[in-house]
Design a protein around this motif. Structure first.
Motif, PDB file in Angstrom:
ATOM      1  N   MET A 149       0.823  -1.210   0.000  1.00  0.00           N
ATOM      2  CA  MET A 149       0.000   0.000   0.000  1.00  0.00           C
ATOM      3  C   MET A 149       0.861   1.266   0.000  1.00  0.00           C
ATOM      4  N   ILE A 150       2.179   1.091  -0.085  1.00  0.00           N
ATOM      5  CA  ILE A 150       3.083   2.230  -0.028  1.00  0.00           C
ATOM      6  C   ILE A 150       3.713   2.501  -1.394  1.00  0.00           C
ATOM      7  N   ARG A 151       4.079   3.755  -1.600  1.00  0.00           N
ATOM      8  CA  ARG A 151       4.826   4.133  -2.803  1.00  0.00           C
ATOM      9  C   ARG A 151       6.302   4.351  -2.470  1.00  0.00           C
ATOM     10  N   ARG A 152       6.552   5.082  -1.385  1.00  0.00           N
ATOM     11  CA  ARG A 152       7.924   5.399  -0.996  1.00  0.00           C
ATOM     12  C   ARG A 152       8.009   5.408   0.516  1.00  0.00           C
ATOM     13  N   VAL A 153       9.034   4.727   1.056  1.00  0.00           N
ATOM     14  CA  VAL A 153       9.216   4.643   2.495  1.00  0.00           C
ATOM     15  C   VAL A 153      10.636   5.066   2.843  1.00  0.00           C
ATOM     16  N   THR A 154      10.766   5.935   3.834  1.00  0.00           N
ATOM     17  CA  THR A 154      12.054   6.260   4.427  1.00  0.00           C
ATOM     18  C   THR A 154      11.953   5.988   5.922  1.00  0.00           C
ATOM     19  N   TYR A 155      13.040   6.164   6.653  1.00  0.00           N
ATOM     20  CA  TYR A 155      12.984   5.992   8.094  1.00  0.00           C
ATOM     21  C   TYR A 155      12.131   7.071   8.760  1.00  0.00           C
ATOM     22  N   GLU A 156      11.884   8.145   8.047  1.00  0.00           N
ATOM     23  CA  GLU A 156      11.146   9.256   8.640  1.00  0.00           C
ATOM     24  C   GLU A 156       9.668   9.286   8.252  1.00  0.00           C
ATOM     25  N   ASP A 157       9.323   8.814   7.040  1.00  0.00           N
ATOM     26  CA  ASP A 157       7.944   8.979   6.585  1.00  0.00           C
ATOM     27  C   ASP A 157       7.641   8.020   5.441  1.00  0.00           C
ATOM     28  N   SER A 158       6.373   7.979   5.045  1.00  0.00           N
ATOM     29  CA  SER A 158       5.927   7.113   3.946  1.00  0.00           C
ATOM     30  C   SER A 158       4.880   7.834   3.122  1.00  0.00           C
ATOM     31  N   THR A 159       4.774   7.460   1.858  1.00  0.00           N
ATOM     32  CA  THR A 159       3.698   7.931   0.988  1.00  0.00           C
ATOM     33  C   THR A 159       2.956   6.725   0.459  1.00  0.00           C
ATOM     34  N   TRP A 160       1.705   6.974   0.013  1.00  0.00           N
ATOM     35  CA  TRP A 160       0.800   5.864  -0.276  1.00  0.00           C
ATOM     36  C   TRP A 160       0.691   5.588  -1.772  1.00  0.00           C
ATOM     37  N   GLU A 161       0.380   4.350  -2.065  1.00  0.00           N
ATOM     38  CA  GLU A 161       0.169   3.897  -3.431  1.00  0.00           C
ATOM     39  C   GLU A 161      -1.149   4.475  -3.955  1.00  0.00           C
ATOM     40  N   ASP A 162      -1.342   4.393  -5.265  1.00  0.00           N
ATOM     41  CA  ASP A 162      -2.584   4.870  -5.883  1.00  0.00           C
ATOM     42  C   ASP A 162      -3.762   4.004  -5.441  1.00  0.00           C
ATOM     43  N   LEU A 163      -4.966   4.520  -5.682  1.00  0.00           N
ATOM     44  CA  LEU A 163      -6.186   3.732  -5.461  1.00  0.00           C
ATOM     45  C   LEU A 163      -6.245   2.566  -6.445  1.00  0.00           C
ATOM     46  N   PRO A 164      -6.816   1.443  -6.004  1.00  0.00           N
ATOM     47  CA  PRO A 164      -7.341   1.161  -4.667  1.00  0.00           C
ATOM     48  C   PRO A 164      -6.304   0.569  -3.719  1.00  0.00           C
ATOM     49  N   TRP A 165      -5.049   0.435  -4.231  1.00  0.00           N
ATOM     50  CA  TRP A 165      -4.054  -0.368  -3.514  1.00  0.00           C
ATOM     51  C   TRP A 165      -3.663   0.238  -2.168  1.00  0.00           C
ATOM     52  N   LYS A 166      -3.849   1.533  -1.988  1.00  0.00           N
ATOM     53  CA  LYS A 166      -3.453   2.124  -0.701  1.00  0.00           C
ATOM     54  C   LYS A 166      -4.308   1.611   0.450  1.00  0.00           C
ATOM     55  N   PHE A 167      -5.445   1.007   0.131  1.00  0.00           N
ATOM     56  CA  PHE A 167      -6.302   0.432   1.164  1.00  0.00           C
ATOM     57  C   PHE A 167      -6.183  -1.095   1.244  1.00  0.00           C
ATOM     58  N   GLU A 168      -5.258  -1.688   0.485  1.00  0.00           N
ATOM     59  CA  GLU A 168      -5.118  -3.144   0.486  1.00  0.00           C
ATOM     60  C   GLU A 168      -3.706  -3.518   0.941  1.00  0.00           C
ATOM     61  N   ALA A 169      -3.470  -3.343   2.226  1.00  0.00           N
ATOM     62  CA  ALA A 169      -2.133  -3.573   2.776  1.00  0.00           C
ATOM     63  C   ALA A 169      -1.818  -5.058   2.869  1.00  0.00           C
ATOM     64  N   GLY A 170      -0.536  -5.383   2.632  1.00  0.00           N
ATOM     65  CA  GLY A 170      -0.085  -6.758   2.766  1.00  0.00           C
ATOM     66  C   GLY A 170      -0.496  -7.629   1.595  1.00  0.00           C
ATOM     67  N   THR A 171      -0.167  -8.899   1.682  1.00  0.00           N
ATOM     68  CA  THR A 171      -0.593  -9.837   0.647  1.00  0.00           C
ATOM     69  C   THR A 171      -2.106  -9.977   0.698  1.00  0.00           C
ATOM     70  N   PRO A 172      -2.797  -9.667  -0.380  1.00  0.00           N
ATOM     71  CA  PRO A 172      -4.258  -9.723  -0.352  1.00  0.00           C
ATOM     72  C   PRO A 172      -4.768 -11.147  -0.537  1.00  0.00           C
ATOM     73  N   SER A 173      -6.071 -11.288  -0.493  1.00  0.00           N
ATOM     74  CA  SER A 173      -6.718 -12.588  -0.759  1.00  0.00           C
ATOM     75  C   SER A 173      -6.777 -12.777  -2.275  1.00  0.00           C
ATOM     76  N   ILE A 174      -5.677 -13.226  -2.845  1.00  0.00           N
ATOM     77  CA  ILE A 174      -5.527 -13.239  -4.299  1.00  0.00           C
ATOM     78  C   ILE A 174      -6.487 -14.236  -4.952  1.00  0.00           C
ATOM     79  N   ALA A 175      -6.418 -15.486  -4.510  1.00  0.00           N
ATOM     80  CA  ALA A 175      -7.294 -16.500  -5.105  1.00  0.00           C
ATOM     81  C   ALA A 175      -8.758 -16.132  -4.914  1.00  0.00           C
ATOM     82  N   GLN A 176      -9.083 -15.645  -3.707  1.00  0.00           N
ATOM     83  CA  GLN A 176     -10.473 -15.273  -3.434  1.00  0.00           C
ATOM     84  C   GLN A 176     -10.914 -14.101  -4.299  1.00  0.00           C
ATOM     85  N   GLY A 177     -10.031 -13.133  -4.499  1.00  0.00           N
ATOM     86  CA  GLY A 177     -10.393 -11.986  -5.332  1.00  0.00           C
ATOM     87  C   GLY A 177     -10.657 -12.385  -6.769  1.00  0.00           C
TER      88      GLY A 177
END
Length: 425
Positions: free
Chosen positions: A273-301
């Protein structure tokens, strides 16, 4: 049986896609198919809780694991690319199904409950405060009621409830009184999973928008059975679950208008769900992925999309006509008993379920008795405890119908109810 004029769909052909409907029930549950009672056919009438899954969807899951099992959005290799494409295209399929503009407006969740919580935590915690109100209905599922109740406690907002009248309809005059300039969100079930009431969500959306509020529509019972166009009802959020519409468990969808989702912060953090991560901060991926953190339910989807295609091929208008036909038939048959009380609107004005009680028989006992006849129904409060309190009952029995059910199965339920009355006479 073939295509019958009495049914809007080819029930026999559809039933052939669901081998579980051919099994026998009874005897020892650990050794199905054995025992004196194992010649009892299964009559599955618990579809509002979860529907059965056709071979086409099961095959889709198997094909993923057998053919291109890999994580998505993480690899350059061919399997990852194939899985990523299939998973992303599943979002497109679901978006088309409900009339969304595209995959950017479809977030895959575990179920409707998680979708409600996503909005509550990603939007509600940031936007609600003292003096604000959230408007629900008295027929809300706990997924909505408990979620917004607890968010209100955290934020100091007020929860208001639209009254349900004696026939099971929302009091729309009361709704107009409750939805005012303090209102930030209206969350309402599209079809009640207890009463079968089909709520006028487009009218409620108009009321909400007149006061610059959002509307969240719980489509857990409507998306599987009715044509849904989120643009036509002008929903800001709409949620539903795959397992109630021929899909696998553990997958559902949240629709949100793109502009709203863009403004919301994620409430789960981690990989993908991230685009760029540093030790200080993070920015988010585009929609809809910014709300789908981690390995998603791939087979189910991917299988969720296959389920959507399955029911869409039947035609959602046909699905609606079939389940309404069975609900009306069940309503009419059950009203033949003076001892039966049915909750909600008349039989010709409800979704595909009937909740009822039998005088002198607790709903749990009734469910157990009809189970001995091979009839699977639900008994309890159906995750609507406050509504049952309002009705003055501890529980109710519920029969709910889908594309593979028949009048004969309703007759089996009625015969089982008749036996229960004789037993408790």
């Amino acid at each position: 049986m073939g295509v019958q004029e009495s049914y809007p769909i080819d029930v026999e052909a559809i039933r052939a896609d669901f081998p579980i409907l051919n099994r026998q029930v009874g005897g020892d549950p650990e050794t199905p198919g054995e025992g004196a009672d194992d010649d009892t056919p299964l009559y599955y009438l618990d579809n509002a809780a979860t529907s059965q899954t056709p071979d086409q969807v099961v095959d889709t899951i198997s094909e993923y694991y057998r053919g291109y099992n890999a994580n998505v959005h993480r690899g350059i290799h061919q399997l990852s690319q194939e899985a990523s494409v299939a998973y992303e295209e599943a979002h497109d399929t679901v978006a088309d199904f409900i009339g969304a503009d595209g995959r950017e407006e479809i977030v895959f969740t575990k179920n409707t409950t998680e979708a409600e919580n996503l909005v509550a935590y990603a939007w509600g915690l940031n936007e609600l405060g003292p003096g604000d109100s959230v408007v629900l209905s008295e027929m809300e599922h706990h997924a909505s009621l408990v979620t917004w109740q607890q968010i209100a406690k955290k934020t100091g907002a007020e929860v208001r409830y639209i009254r349900v009248d004696d026939e099971g309809y929302l009091d729309m005059d009361h709704a107009a009184e409750l939805i005012d300039d303090s209102t930030k969100l209206v969350s309402v079930v599209h079809i009640s999973n207890t009463l079968g009431t089909v709520n006028p969500v487009a009218d409620l959306a108009d009321m909400a928008h007149d006061h610059d509020a959002y509307i969240f529509v719980d489509g857990a019972q409507s998306a599987p059975t009715h044509p849904v166009d989120v643009k036509a009802i002008d929903a800001d959020f709409f949620a539903f679950s795959g397992h109630k519409m021929c899909g696998p468990t553990g997958i559902g969808a949240l629709y949100g208008k793109e502009a709203i989702l863009e403004e919301m912060e994620p409430y789960l953090y981690g990989g993908d769900m991230i685009r760029r991560v540093t030790y200080e901060d993070s920015t988010w991926e585009d929609l809809p992925w910014k709300f789908e953190a981690g390995t998603p339910s791939i087979a189910q989807g991917i299988a969720f999309a296959a389920a959507v295609e399955y029911v869409d091929d039947i035609g959602m208008a046909n699905v609606r006509a079939h389940e309404e036909l069975l609900a009306e038939y069940a309503y009419d048959r059950l009203t033949e008993f003076d001892e039966v009380t049915i909750y909600g609107p008349p039989g010709d004005d409800r979704g595909g379920l009937v909740a009822f009680n039998v005088d002198g028989v607790h709903a749990h006992d009734l469910s157990s008795i009809v189970n001995e006849h091979g009839v699977a129904i639900r008994a309890g409060d159906h995750c609507t405890q406050p509504l049952h309190d309002k009705l003055g009952i501890p529980a109710s029995a519920r029969a709910s119908f889908y594309i593979y059910n028949t009048r004969e199965e309703v007759d089996a339920l009625v015969d089982a109810v008749d036996d229960a009355l004789e037993l408790f006479a």
